[in-house]
Write an enzyme that holds these catalytic residues in place. Structure first.
Site, PDB file in Angstrom:
ATOM      1  N   ARG A 186      10.690 -26.934  20.328  1.00  0.00           N
ATOM      2  CA  ARG A 186      10.628 -28.375  20.585  1.00  0.00           C
ATOM      3  C   ARG A 186       9.331 -28.768  21.280  1.00  0.00           C
ATOM      4  O   ARG A 186       8.812 -29.862  21.050  1.00  0.00           O
ATOM      5  CB  ARG A 186      11.830 -28.811  21.414  1.00  0.00           C
ATOM      6  CG  ARG A 186      13.075 -28.927  20.545  1.00  0.00           C
ATOM      7  CD  ARG A 186      14.263 -29.392  21.332  1.00  0.00           C
ATOM      8  NE  ARG A 186      15.320 -29.854  20.437  1.00  0.00           N
ATOM      9  CZ  ARG A 186      16.599 -29.970  20.770  1.00  0.00           C
ATOM     10  NH1 ARG A 186      16.983 -29.654  21.995  1.00  0.00           N
ATOM     11  NH2 ARG A 186      17.485 -30.400  19.910  1.00  0.00           N
ATOM     12  N   LYS A 210      32.395 -26.866  17.249  1.00  0.00           N
ATOM     13  CA  LYS A 210      33.490 -27.837  17.312  1.00  0.00           C
ATOM     14  C   LYS A 210      33.630 -28.672  16.053  1.00  0.00           C
ATOM     15  O   LYS A 210      32.744 -29.422  15.677  1.00  0.00           O
ATOM     16  CB  LYS A 210      33.293 -28.774  18.507  1.00  0.00           C
ATOM     17  CG  LYS A 210      33.640 -28.125  19.829  1.00  0.00           C
ATOM     18  CD  LYS A 210      33.437 -29.069  20.978  1.00  0.00           C
ATOM     19  CE  LYS A 210      34.589 -30.069  21.123  1.00  0.00           C
ATOM     20  NZ  LYS A 210      34.318 -31.043  22.200  1.00  0.00           N
ATOM     21  N   GLY A 233      19.899 -27.948  17.239  1.00  0.00           N
ATOM     22  CA  GLY A 233      19.178 -27.134  18.206  1.00  0.00           C
ATOM     23  C   GLY A 233      19.482 -25.656  18.046  1.00  0.00           C
ATOM     24  O   GLY A 233      18.575 -24.822  17.992  1.00  0.00           O
ATOM     25  N   GLY A 293      22.455 -33.664  16.920  1.00  0.00           N
ATOM     26  CA  GLY A 293      23.297 -34.858  16.954  1.00  0.00           C
ATOM     27  C   GLY A 293      22.630 -36.035  16.273  1.00  0.00           C
ATOM     28  O   GLY A 293      23.266 -36.785  15.524  1.00  0.00           O
TER      29      GLY A 293
HETATM   30  P1  ADP Z   1      23.723 -26.924  16.446  1.00  0.00           P
HETATM   31  O1  ADP Z   1      23.131 -26.940  17.836  1.00  0.00           O
HETATM   32  O2  ADP Z   1      22.832 -26.217  15.466  1.00  0.00           O
HETATM   33  O3  ADP Z   1      24.111 -28.311  16.003  1.00  0.00           O
HETATM   34  P2  ADP Z   1      26.353 -26.306  17.430  1.00  0.00           P
HETATM   35  O4  ADP Z   1      25.903 -26.691  18.803  1.00  0.00           O
HETATM   36  O5  ADP Z   1      27.317 -27.183  16.745  1.00  0.00           O
HETATM   37  O6  ADP Z   1      25.082 -26.063  16.499  1.00  0.00           O
HETATM   38  O7  ADP Z   1      27.043 -24.866  17.493  1.00  0.00           O
HETATM   39  C1  ADP Z   1      26.385 -23.736  17.984  1.00  0.00           C
HETATM   40  C2  ADP Z   1      27.329 -22.786  18.652  1.00  0.00           C
HETATM   41  O8  ADP Z   1      28.433 -22.464  17.829  1.00  0.00           O
HETATM   42  C3  ADP Z   1      26.650 -21.476  18.978  1.00  0.00           C
HETATM   43  O9  ADP Z   1      26.499 -21.362  20.373  1.00  0.00           O
HETATM   44  C4  ADP Z   1      27.592 -20.425  18.401  1.00  0.00           C
HETATM   45  O10 ADP Z   1      27.786 -19.315  19.275  1.00  0.00           O
HETATM   46  C5  ADP Z   1      28.875 -21.186  18.225  1.00  0.00           C
HETATM   47  N1  ADP Z   1      29.744 -20.572  17.202  1.00  0.00           N
HETATM   48  C6  ADP Z   1      29.468 -20.313  15.925  1.00  0.00           C
HETATM   49  N2  ADP Z   1      30.484 -19.672  15.324  1.00  0.00           N
HETATM   50  C7  ADP Z   1      31.451 -19.519  16.259  1.00  0.00           C
HETATM   51  C8  ADP Z   1      32.737 -18.921  16.260  1.00  0.00           C
HETATM   52  N3  ADP Z   1      33.241 -18.357  15.168  1.00  0.00           N
HETATM   53  N4  ADP Z   1      33.453 -18.940  17.405  1.00  0.00           N
HETATM   54  C9  ADP Z   1      32.933 -19.520  18.510  1.00  0.00           C
HETATM   55  N5  ADP Z   1      31.718 -20.103  18.581  1.00  0.00           N
HETATM   56  C10 ADP Z   1      30.983 -20.093  17.464  1.00  0.00           C
HETATM   57 MG    MG Z   2      24.090 -27.105  19.770  1.00  0.00          MG
END
Ligand code: ADP
Ligand code: MG
Length: 403
Positions: free
Chosen positions: A41, A206, A356, A380
């Site tokens: 970033r 989530k 991120g 987001g």
């Molecule tokens: P981004 O930042 O790319 O939008 P998110 O913040 O939605 O992604 O999700 C990232 C997190 O999801 C990571 O910290 C990862 O460890 C977690 N994650 C991925 N798969 C699983 C899983 N099966 N169980 C728990 N956490 C998970």
């Molecule tokens: Mg994230």
């Protein structure tokens, strides 16, 4: 929306330009002084800052880091970011000890043409994220008093109605920075007549965070591949036992409806890496999704899933990927994310990585960033854009700047 080039053409020499940047980098706190584990970033913010310096502007950068509780907290100081920004720019970047107080004012007054100052974490002021217009306005007044012009380059924050993103733009002539312009350009290509097949890959933790984007994208995509922690709520909706995997029980009905609406367009994992604990030294085994043991949790998608997803991605002409396929921070659960990342990188058309953690995964797993059409800095923000929502930070840039 005025562009940075419009502003540069007008001339910025000697003018104080407040740049809201997204410098919210992940920090490794296992060492005595925190270390930036991924400076993507900061690097993405350089073009705008550099162009303003070259034009002779006095650049005042505002940014947030993490989620301090609305008061100064040394854990969330931007000090490591100021140091890294200075290294990358090849100049000293002093850090004000406050956001828009006496020290910020004194340090702004001391700036020469082409100099750069970083303000301390804007979230050290509770007003930054306040729901109260007057509270945010008071902070925005102090921020606006530090500059003559405002440039928003914090794409990762444009979905926030925060003082340094929204209210300050009401108070100063403004323009969109280079990063915001690039991000918008790519998102427009995803939403306006994308080349088909259009495949979206969603993961992350989530499902409730991402249901709105799933609803909005479902009518537009040819395939929606779901992995990560969120796949277990979908698998539960199909009647599978998911052991102790992440499960949002209150979203199961919604997932069931989405699956019914989507027909074969939603593609779920066929196997997962099931672990005895959320730990790098847990016992792990690969199991089919209809055989997840009750006492195990799925922490990554399995190898057959990577193949299935890879086939779908192989024929795609447009791909958007958000959210890691597994807990990529722990070595035993990286393979799913690495496999999907490689398949996305091989896409012949436009491939966009948003989020991120997803962007950090691409870099920390040693994949070649150049293989992707675009790696977005905003998770987001890009999701809300794809949902078709109005983003406050962009809407305000589109309004006429104050004189
Ligand atoms: P981004 O930042 O790319 O939008 P998110 O913040 O939605 O992604 O999700 C990232 C997190 O999801 C990571 O910290 C990862 O460890 C977690 N994650 C991925 N798969 C699983 C899983 N099966 N169980 C728990 N956490 C998970
Ligand atoms: Mg994230």
């Amino acid at each position: 929306m005025r562009s940075l080039d419009d502003l540069l053409a007008e001339g910025v020499s000697g003018r104080r330009v407040l740049v809201r940047a997204d410098l919210n980098v992940p920090l490794d706190r296992s060492t005595p002084s925190p270390r930036i584990s991924d400076d993507g970033r900061i690097r993405a913010s350089l073009p705008t800052v550099q162009a303003l310096r070259n034009g002779g502007a006095r650049v005042v950068v505002a940014a947030h880091l993490g989620r301090p509780k609305g008061a100064p907290d040394p854990q969330f100081s931007l000090a490591p970011v100021a140091a890294r920004l200075g290294e990358l720019l090849g100049t000293d970047v002093p850090l004000a000890s406050d956001v828009a107080g006496d020290d910020a004012r004194a340090k702004v007054a001391a700036l020469g043409d082409g100099d750069v100052l970083l303000l301390e974490n804007v979230r050290f002021e509770a007003a930054e994220t306040s729901k109260d217009d007057a509270e945010r306005g008071e902070l925005a007044d102090r921020l606006a008093a530090l500059a003559d012009v405002y440039v928003d380059d914090a794409f990762g924050a444009v979905h926030r109605k925060h003082a340094s993103v929204y209210d300050v733009a009401l108070r100063l002539p403004h323009a969109a920075g280079r990063l915001v312009a690039t991000e918008l350009d790519v998102l427009t290509r995803l939403t306006t007549d994308p080349e088909r097949p259009y495949v979206v890959v969603l993961g992350g933790s989530k499902v409730s965070d991402k249901l709105a984007v799933i609803e909005a994208l479902l009518p537009k995509v040819d395939r929606l591949l779901v992995g990560g922690g969120m796949c277990f709520t979908f698998l539960a909706a199909q009647g599978h036992g998911v052991g102790s995997s992440l499960l949002e029980a209150d979203q199961v009905d919604t997932c069931r409806r989405l699956l019914a609406e989507a027909g074969n367009r939603i593609v779920l994992p066929v196997d997962v890496v099931a672990a005895s604990a959320f730990s790098a030294d847990a016992e792990v085994s690969v199991v089919d999704v209809d055989a997840i043991p009750d006492d195990r949790m799925g922490l990554d998608v399995g190898p057959r899933t990577v193949e299935v997803f890879g086939r779908e991605l192989g024929g795609a002409r447009t791909v958007f990927w958000n959210g890691p396929m597994g807990v990529f921070e722990l070595v035993p659960f990286q393979a799913g994310t690495r496999g999907v990342a490689a398949a996305v990188a091989a896409v012949a058309g436009l491939s966009v990585v948003g989020g991120g953690d997803s962007a950090a995964a691409v870099r920390t797993l040693g994949l070649d960033e150049a293989a992707y059409g675009h790696i977005s800095t905003g998770g987001g923000a890009s999701l809300e854009y794809l949902e078709g929502r109005e983003l406050p930070g962009l809407a305000v840039l589109a309004q006429d700047g104050a004189a």
